[in-house]
Write an enzyme that holds these catalytic residues in place. Sequence first.
Site, PDB file in Angstrom:
ATOM      1  N   ASP A  64       0.874  -1.164   0.000  1.00 53.67           N
ATOM      2  CA  ASP A  64       0.000   0.000   0.000  1.00 53.67           C
ATOM      3  C   ASP A  64       0.922   1.227   0.000  1.00 53.67           C
ATOM      4  O   ASP A  64       2.134   1.108   0.222  1.00 53.67           O
ATOM      5  CB  ASP A  64      -0.892  -0.042   1.245  1.00 53.67           C
ATOM      6  N   MET A  65       0.373   2.406  -0.246  1.00 59.00           N
ATOM      7  CA  MET A  65       1.227   3.600  -0.276  1.00 59.00           C
ATOM      8  C   MET A  65       1.124   4.423   1.001  1.00 59.00           C
ATOM      9  O   MET A  65       2.073   4.512   1.785  1.00 59.00           O
ATOM     10  CB  MET A  65       0.883   4.479  -1.482  1.00 59.00           C
ATOM     11  N   ASP A  66      -0.047   5.045   1.227  1.00 56.71           N
ATOM     12  CA  ASP A  66      -0.197   5.935   2.381  1.00 56.71           C
ATOM     13  C   ASP A  66      -0.104   5.144   3.675  1.00 56.71           C
ATOM     14  O   ASP A  66      -0.812   4.153   3.864  1.00 56.71           O
ATOM     15  CB  ASP A  66      -1.540   6.664   2.311  1.00 56.71           C
TER      16      ASP A  66
END
Length: 242
Positions: free
Chosen positions: A20-22
Amino acid sequence: MSNSTLNPQNSTLPPALIFDMDGVLVDNTPVQARAFQLLFRDLGLTTKALPLLKRLNGMPAGEIIQHVFRHPIPKKQLDSYAEQREFLYRTLYWDKRRALPGLVDFLKAARAEGHKIGLGTGSGGPTLSYILDHLDLRRYFDVVVGKDDVPRGKPHPDTYSRTAAKLGVAPENCIVFEDAVLGEQAAYRAGMRCVAVTTSLKAKDFQAPLTTINDFTTLTPAQLLEMLAQQPDVPQPQKRRG
């Protein structure tokens, strides 16, 4: 969905790693919450953003905003609210963009050991660029999947299923890195295992991750193989969490 079983000792390839990023590549959840809070204030809403994000983080911003209202909001209006929140977030976070400690070294080590690496996020193109390209992280990912690439966001499995398909790796041979409960559930629904990153939640908030980490300073790809051997079955998603 039936449990998927993997014996890493019999696998010819190391597991694919999907991030995932955030909250995983960067520790930005407090800033995201502040941007939502400013938007809610502007709309005359009293909702507390941080508890809301702890429950719904992982969803696209428009879907999170819809949960604040008791009545349906037209998509065009939700998109406008989401754009306003995105402007606030970028302004607040502009000088604070930093990769999570140890991330780059971990990604380099994983690539050196033959892991395919993907990114699966509820963010769209410009937001992806705001993080990935500013921090020069895109080069470490074989595949990037965002909200515009799938019909449904998390906790649905689409984001991670699509990422695995583009990587050419079976779901049971993928490990997801997530900081959100809905993201963890999306991983299990996709038939994958999960490592929980505790940037915004506590370890006890997650269902059944392989392990929990604060950052990437102490984790190695070799340790992941040992953890897979200890969890041969993919956890079943819990409806109450998703």
